[in-house]
Design a protein around this motif. Structure first.
Motif, PDB file in Angstrom:
ATOM      1  N   ASN A 458      -1.939 -29.623  -2.722  1.00 54.42           N
ATOM      2  CA  ASN A 458      -0.390 -28.753  -3.900  1.00 54.42           C
ATOM      3  C   ASN A 458       0.604 -29.374  -3.118  1.00 54.42           C
ATOM      4  N   PHE A 459       0.907 -28.980  -2.045  1.00 59.14           N
ATOM      5  CA  PHE A 459       1.879 -28.158  -0.791  1.00 59.14           C
ATOM      6  C   PHE A 459       3.391 -27.913  -1.568  1.00 59.14           C
ATOM      7  N   GLU A 460       3.904 -29.306  -2.790  1.00 53.96           N
ATOM      8  CA  GLU A 460       5.330 -28.574  -3.708  1.00 53.96           C
ATOM      9  C   GLU A 460       4.620 -27.666  -4.591  1.00 53.96           C
ATOM     10  N   SER A 461       3.566 -27.361  -5.409  1.00 54.15           N
ATOM     11  CA  SER A 461       3.710 -26.429  -5.970  1.00 54.15           C
ATOM     12  C   SER A 461       3.792 -24.554  -5.603  1.00 54.15           C
ATOM     13  N   VAL A 462       3.653 -25.048  -4.002  1.00 55.64           N
ATOM     14  CA  VAL A 462       3.642 -23.138  -3.374  1.00 55.64           C
ATOM     15  C   VAL A 462       4.589 -22.412  -3.923  1.00 55.64           C
ATOM     16  N   GLU A 463       4.105 -20.826  -4.212  1.00 58.10           N
ATOM     17  CA  GLU A 463       5.204 -20.357  -4.204  1.00 58.10           C
ATOM     18  C   GLU A 463       6.197 -20.625  -3.310  1.00 58.10           C
ATOM     19  N   SER A 492      -6.501 -20.524  16.036  1.00 56.55           N
ATOM     20  CA  SER A 492      -6.647 -19.751  14.509  1.00 56.55           C
ATOM     21  C   SER A 492      -7.312 -20.191  13.643  1.00 56.55           C
ATOM     22  N   CYS A 493      -6.724 -22.015  13.316  1.00 58.52           N
ATOM     23  CA  CYS A 493      -7.227 -22.892  12.050  1.00 58.52           C
ATOM     24  C   CYS A 493      -8.388 -23.301  12.357  1.00 58.52           C
ATOM     25  N   VAL A 494      -9.896 -22.877  11.383  1.00 55.76           N
ATOM     26  CA  VAL A 494     -10.512 -23.541  11.641  1.00 55.76           C
ATOM     27  C   VAL A 494     -11.310 -24.744  10.968  1.00 55.76           C
ATOM     28  N   GLU A 495     -10.617 -24.694   9.213  1.00 53.45           N
ATOM     29  CA  GLU A 495     -10.167 -26.224   7.889  1.00 53.45           C
ATOM     30  C   GLU A 495      -9.696 -25.669   7.346  1.00 53.45           C
ATOM     31  N   LEU A 496      -8.875 -27.189   7.121  1.00 60.02           N
ATOM     32  CA  LEU A 496      -7.495 -28.059   7.042  1.00 60.02           C
ATOM     33  C   LEU A 496      -7.917 -28.493   5.201  1.00 60.02           C
ATOM     34  N   ARG A 497      -6.722 -27.616   4.689  1.00 56.52           N
ATOM     35  CA  ARG A 497      -7.163 -28.364   3.186  1.00 56.52           C
ATOM     36  C   ARG A 497      -5.411 -29.217   3.423  1.00 56.52           C
ATOM     37  N   LEU A 498      -5.803 -30.153   2.247  1.00 52.44           N
ATOM     38  CA  LEU A 498      -4.601 -31.291   2.192  1.00 52.44           C
ATOM     39  C   LEU A 498      -4.937 -32.314   0.630  1.00 52.44           C
ATOM     40  N   ILE A 503      -0.457 -38.348   0.075  1.00 52.16           N
ATOM     41  CA  ILE A 503      -0.812 -38.425   1.321  1.00 52.16           C
ATOM     42  C   ILE A 503      -1.593 -40.363   0.920  1.00 52.16           C
ATOM     43  N   THR A 504      -1.410 -41.330   1.554  1.00 52.71           N
ATOM     44  CA  THR A 504      -1.328 -42.764   2.226  1.00 52.71           C
ATOM     45  C   THR A 504      -1.664 -42.817   4.142  1.00 52.71           C
ATOM     46  N   ASN A 505      -1.318 -42.185   4.705  1.00 55.46           N
ATOM     47  CA  ASN A 505      -1.586 -42.443   5.948  1.00 55.46           C
ATOM     48  C   ASN A 505      -1.849 -40.582   6.798  1.00 55.46           C
ATOM     49  N   ALA A 506      -3.146 -41.038   7.008  1.00 51.96           N
ATOM     50  CA  ALA A 506      -3.362 -39.065   7.703  1.00 51.96           C
ATOM     51  C   ALA A 506      -3.562 -39.348   8.948  1.00 51.96           C
ATOM     52  N   ASN A 507      -3.168 -39.995  10.143  1.00 54.36           N
ATOM     53  CA  ASN A 507      -3.836 -40.644  11.236  1.00 54.36           C
ATOM     54  C   ASN A 507      -2.678 -39.565  11.881  1.00 54.36           C
ATOM     55  N   VAL A 508      -3.005 -38.593  12.275  1.00 57.83           N
ATOM     56  CA  VAL A 508      -1.464 -37.473  12.117  1.00 57.83           C
ATOM     57  C   VAL A 508      -2.513 -36.377  13.469  1.00 57.83           C
ATOM     58  N   SER A 509      -3.496 -37.262  14.213  1.00 55.08           N
ATOM     59  CA  SER A 509      -4.490 -36.218  15.325  1.00 55.08           C
ATOM     60  C   SER A 509      -3.729 -35.293  16.714  1.00 55.08           C
ATOM     61  N   LYS A 510      -2.640 -36.348  17.135  1.00 55.22           N
ATOM     62  CA  LYS A 510      -2.388 -35.720  17.851  1.00 55.22           C
ATOM     63  C   LYS A 510      -0.802 -34.466  17.657  1.00 55.22           C
ATOM     64  N   SER A 516      -7.178 -26.556  18.407  1.00 58.65           N
ATOM     65  CA  SER A 516      -8.857 -27.107  18.518  1.00 58.65           C
ATOM     66  C   SER A 516     -10.013 -26.344  18.702  1.00 58.65           C
ATOM     67  N   ASN A 517      -9.452 -25.581  17.758  1.00 58.22           N
ATOM     68  CA  ASN A 517     -10.941 -24.839  16.534  1.00 58.22           C
ATOM     69  C   ASN A 517     -11.638 -25.479  15.321  1.00 58.22           C
ATOM     70  N   LEU A 518      -9.973 -26.815  15.167  1.00 59.88           N
ATOM     71  CA  LEU A 518     -10.204 -27.610  13.304  1.00 59.88           C
ATOM     72  C   LEU A 518     -11.203 -28.093  13.659  1.00 59.88           C
ATOM     73  N   LYS A 519     -12.409 -27.844  12.564  1.00 61.96           N
ATOM     74  CA  LYS A 519     -13.322 -28.824  12.578  1.00 61.96           C
ATOM     75  C   LYS A 519     -13.578 -29.696  11.031  1.00 61.96           C
ATOM     76  N   ALA A 520     -13.044 -28.318  10.035  1.00 60.10           N
ATOM     77  CA  ALA A 520     -13.392 -29.925   8.993  1.00 60.10           C
ATOM     78  C   ALA A 520     -11.765 -29.882   7.879  1.00 60.10           C
ATOM     79  N   ILE A 521     -12.040 -31.295   7.804  1.00 57.44           N
ATOM     80  CA  ILE A 521     -10.691 -31.146   7.149  1.00 57.44           C
ATOM     81  C   ILE A 521     -10.748 -32.186   5.738  1.00 57.44           C
ATOM     82  N   ASP A 522     -10.171 -30.921   4.746  1.00 60.27           N
ATOM     83  CA  ASP A 522     -10.477 -32.209   3.462  1.00 60.27           C
ATOM     84  C   ASP A 522      -8.838 -32.932   2.707  1.00 60.27           C
ATOM     85  N   LEU A 523      -9.162 -33.838   2.607  1.00 65.55           N
ATOM     86  CA  LEU A 523      -8.404 -35.065   2.203  1.00 65.55           C
ATOM     87  C   LEU A 523      -8.568 -35.644   0.695  1.00 65.55           C
ATOM     88  N   GLY A 524      -9.689 -34.978   0.226  1.00 69.59           N
ATOM     89  CA  GLY A 524      -9.612 -35.493  -1.161  1.00 69.59           C
ATOM     90  C   GLY A 524      -8.199 -35.759  -2.059  1.00 69.59           C
TER      91      GLY A 524
END
Length: 847
Positions: A458-463, A492-498, A503-510, A516-524
């Motif tokens: 819920n990025f829009e709600s960030v302080e 530094s980042c291992v996990e990304l929550r979104l 979001i309708t399209n998450a093809n953002v691998s580039k 390089s250490n990212l192992k987990a993504i939450d797109l729920g």
């Protein structure tokens, strides 16, 4: 007679060399005391050796080492001279700094680096004699200031602005370290400026930006002075109370604070109230307009007078503003206020082109029947809205989730909104919204370095994003945010929550490849319609992925079919939707399952409202959510182990109303523990202790969602809150199942709203699982801390008395600990105990 040769000679371009000899020195390391006679030999040079043993791996060790040394000697003057780097050791010279050296010995001649490791120091006393003509820190400061007096700048038409930005980089300091982050050094510089009567009378302002300043106490010397500008931007000021106290007698037309941690706090800018009378502007914003929700539309912009109007009658006029850097207003009439801000922004981003420049609506407000917001630096988008969209926004009939940026679904138009633009309504000025700065600050707030997790839920709600819309449903803006995050966090980042970002399209691998250490993504809980819209993420080699709560999940008839489809794209996956994938390739269950995607909005509205109310001091407002014939039952299966008698007494409040059929000795209670009607249910709620739920760990299942009934089950954890500071919170796990039915229909302006009430609720409380214990209150607890302004003056007086009685400290020290803990009593005691363990409190601090 033989002449002894020095062991080392330090050469300087404009000063006599310093000869260093170790023959008659006294050396100390790994100790906390020394013979005071060794430092009583006048102006001798001493050498400090930093024994880092090459742990920096070729990186420049100087900035971090100096930073931690200055933190260790805080409050005492220190000017390192002739800093020399080495493979295993760094070294520098000092003199006339007995107080600073004493503090290094108090730390056992060791300092702690950012990675929590320690570096030991070695002190060689009297390695050389000071001679007239050798480098003198105070003389160098005067020399640098005298040069800067000759090139003072002009601001707002006024000369005499002394620019000390990045003061440590002045040419005079090539062999000297000057750190304004050290309060004593900063104080020395302020005294030199103020004490030079001939020069100071010409000074009309100070620029002190980017100097690592943590406290502005030295500025008290300028009490009574009236500056044009006082620039403290890009420093490390964190305490609002100290800032207000130190600037209480300092005045300036404009105060600049952008880039300091203080500006990201929950109570900013309200925390500046005590000094508002001293300044006319803060970061370009008039002091009377200063607030989190400040908008030029409230004060500087008159929609009826400002700007050049562009509508369909003069649409070619848009070309006149191609090079403009000013603000433009988009005005959408909505006389009945049929649409909320979020709805308007959703429809607006459906309308703009995903192929053109990014667009960031700023300073939204609804006034006089119109939605108004400002944009800038997006001319191609504005031209698209005029030429292609004909200045109309099509409102889709949202019976299903629509892919906004492709033709996967057919959009049915429910209504068309016409709008117009006002060009060049206000020039952009420093201190107003900069999208990239906002994104950077939001990323900093949402990154947890301990868990290495970037939480953009819920990025829009960030302080800090109250006055800007950063809509991640736009693929281009999503890529921009993740690109900035990747460059900022790198490995530094291992996990990304979104989650909850539409979001309708998450093809953002580039853009994520840099992580390089990212192992987990939450797109729920987004709006992803098909696995095609996430398949490129497979290039990242993810181990954990969450997709539940997206429309794509409803395309599969069984969990096995769903898992197979995902694993075809992500063969390295070991966990899907927070559940381990078994060897046979299927999941035991799905989390946050919604049988109908229309339930998203209902769940997002009901869950926060209910639990916020339940956690408040007054639960009475929950009554309107329950039907007059509602039924409530409650079971309590919490197993008590090693619990104090006080806590055992607390949880008995739950047992009094529970209905554990298998454990009831008197079966008549099976009937009396069923609570009928809103009044009885409220009586039970009032008896239960105060709670605090962790909404970020909720699992939500909506099994039934139709026009006749909604059935909702929520699993999660909460704290039974301690009644006093001497007790501890008790963590409990729960399951609540709600059955809701419509009681009124055809409500609201469009006659489309439906009022639901709870007709049946079952609550079960039990012990949390090991996974819940690990993940609970990672973020929610920190975000709920009370800010400094929430503590009244009388509260502070009471806390001071309590703290003094417990610690026996003098009032000044009590105030220091409480302020450092933001008047949190528990936290202040922990800080005090830590100081005691490290023997940092002098005996004179006690009564």
């Amino acid at each position: 007679m033989a002449i002894s040769r020095p062991d080392e000679v330090y050469q300087f371009s404009n000063n006599l060399p310093i000869e260093v000899s170790y023959k008659n020195t006294t050396t100390y390391t790994r100790c906390n005391t020394y013979d005071p006679r060794v430092i009583a030999q006048g102006n001798s040079w001493h050498q400090i050796v930093v024994q880092h043993n090459g742990k920096f791996g070729g990186r420049d060790s100087m900035p971090e080492i100096l930073q931690v040394i200055f933190e260790a000697v805080e409050g005492e003057e220190l000017f390192p001279v002739a800093y020399r780097r080495g493979v295993k050791n760094d070294r520098f010279l000092v003199r006339n700094c007995k107080a600073a050296i004493n503090k290094l010995f108090e730390h056992n001649l060791r300092v702690q680096l950012s990675d929590a490791s320690f570096v030991h120091l070695q002190v060689h006393f009297n390695v050389g004699d000071y001679k007239f003509g050798q480098i003198s820190p105070h003389a160098k400061l005067v020399e640098a200031l005298n040069r800067l007096y000759t090139c003072m700048e002009r601001v707002n038409g006024v000369d005499g602005i002394l620019n000390l930005c990045r003061f440590n980089t002045q040419m005079e300091f090539c062999d000297l370290v000057v750190n304004l982050g050290n309060c004593a050094v900063f104080e020395t510089i302020c005294n030199l400026i103020y004490g030079n009567d001939d020069k100071f009378r010409l000074v009309n302002g100070l620029i002190l930006s980017d100097n690592g300043i943590t406290t502005v106490t030295p500025l008290k010397v300028f009490a009574g002075a009236e500056f044009v500008v006082l620039d403290l931007s890009k420093n490390k000021i964190t305490s609002s109370s100290r800032l207000c106290r130190d600037l209480s007698e300092v005045k300036a037309d404009e105060l600049l604070l952008a880039g300091n941690p203080i500006t990201t706090g929950n109570n900013y800018p309200d925390c500046l109230r005590p000094i508002q009378k001293n300044f006319k502007l803060v970061d370009g914003i008039p002091i009377e307009n200063l607030s989190k929700l400040y908008s030029p539309l409230d004060y500087e912009v008159d929609i009826n007078r400002n700007g050049h109007r562009v509508d369909l009658n003069n649409k070619k006029d848009i070309l006149k503003f191609q090079q403009s850097n000013d603000w433009h207003a988009i005005v959408i009439p909505d006389s009945g206020q049929e649409f909320t801000k979020h709805e308007i922004m959703d429809y607006f981003f459906i309308t703009v082109s995903p192929k053109l420049s990014e667009i960031y609506p700023c300073y939204y407000k609804f006034s006089a029947g119109e939605h108004q917001f400002l944009v800038r630096q997006c001319f191609d988008q504005l031209k698209h809205l005029v030429d292609i969209c004909k200045m109309e926004i099509n409102v889709p009939r949202l019976t299903t989730i629509v892919d906004k940026y492709s033709a996967l679904s057919e959009i049915q138009i429910d209504k068309t909104l016409k709008y117009y633009m006002l060009m060049n309504v206000r020039p952009f000025i420093q201190g107003q919204i900069e999208p990239m700065e906002c994104i950077d600050k939001a990323l900093t707030r949402r990154y947890n370095g301990i868990n290495r997790q970037l939480n953009l839920d819920n990025f829009e709600s960030v302080e800090g994003l109250e006055n800007i819309v950063i809509n991640l449903s736009s693929p281009k803006i999503l890529r921009r945010v993740l690109t900035q995050a990747s460059r900022k966090l790198l490995t530094s980042c291992v996990e990304l929550r979104l989650t909850h970002n539409k979001i309708t399209n998450a093809n953002v691998s580039k853009v994520l490849n840099i992580m390089s250490n990212l192992k987990a993504i939450d797109l729920g809980n987004n709006w992803i319609l098909d696995l095609e819209n996430v398949k490129k993420l497979s290039a990242l080699g993810l181990k954990t992925l969450r997709l539940d709560g997206n429309p794509l999940c409803t395309k599969y008839s069984s969990a096995g079919e769903y898992v197979k489809a995902v694993r075809r794209l992500f063969p390295e996956l070991t966990k899907l939707d927070n559940i381990e994938i078994q060897n046979k390739g299927y999941l035991s269950s799905q989390k946050n399952f919604l049988c109908d995607v229309r339930g998203y909005d209902f769940v997002n509205e009901f869950v926060p409202r209910f639990f916020k109310c339940f956690d408040s001091h007054d639960r009475s407002s929950l009554k309107e959510l329950y039907h007059r014939n509602a039924i409530f039952t409650f079971s309590f299966k919490y197993i008590v182990a090693q619990m104090t008698s006080q806590n055992f007494k607390r949880i008995s409040k739950y047992r009094e109303n529970c209905r554990n059929i298998l454990k009831i000795s008197d079966l008549s209670r099976a009937h009396t523990s069923i609570f009928l009607g809103a009044n009885q249910i409220m009586e039970v709620f009032f008896q239960l202790p105060s709670t605090r739920h962790d909404l970020l760990t909720f699992n939500t299942d909506t099994m039934i969602y139709n026009e006749n009934m909604i059935t909702l089950t929520i699993n999660g954890v909460f704290y039974d809150q301690a009644p006093s500071v001497m007790d501890t919170d008790i963590l409990m796990s729960f399951t609540r199942t709600f059955v809701l039915m419509p009681v009124e229909t055809k409500l609201g302006i469009l006659n489309k709203a439906i009022k639901y009430q709870i007709v049946n609720e079952q609550l079960s409380i039990y012990n949390p699982t090991s996974q819940q214990l690990k993940n609970t209150f990672k973020y929610f607890k920190g975000e709920c801390q009370d800010d400094n302004d929430a503590v009244t003056v009388s509260d502070k007086e009471a806390l001071l008395i309590m703290f003094q009685e417990v610690t026996k400290l003098k009032p000044l020290w009590c105030t220091r600990f409480l302020e450092d803990a933001k008047w949190n009593f528990k936290k202040s005691l922990l800080i005090f105990l830590n100081f005691c363990d490290n023997k940092k409190i002098p005996e004179t601090a006690f009564n």
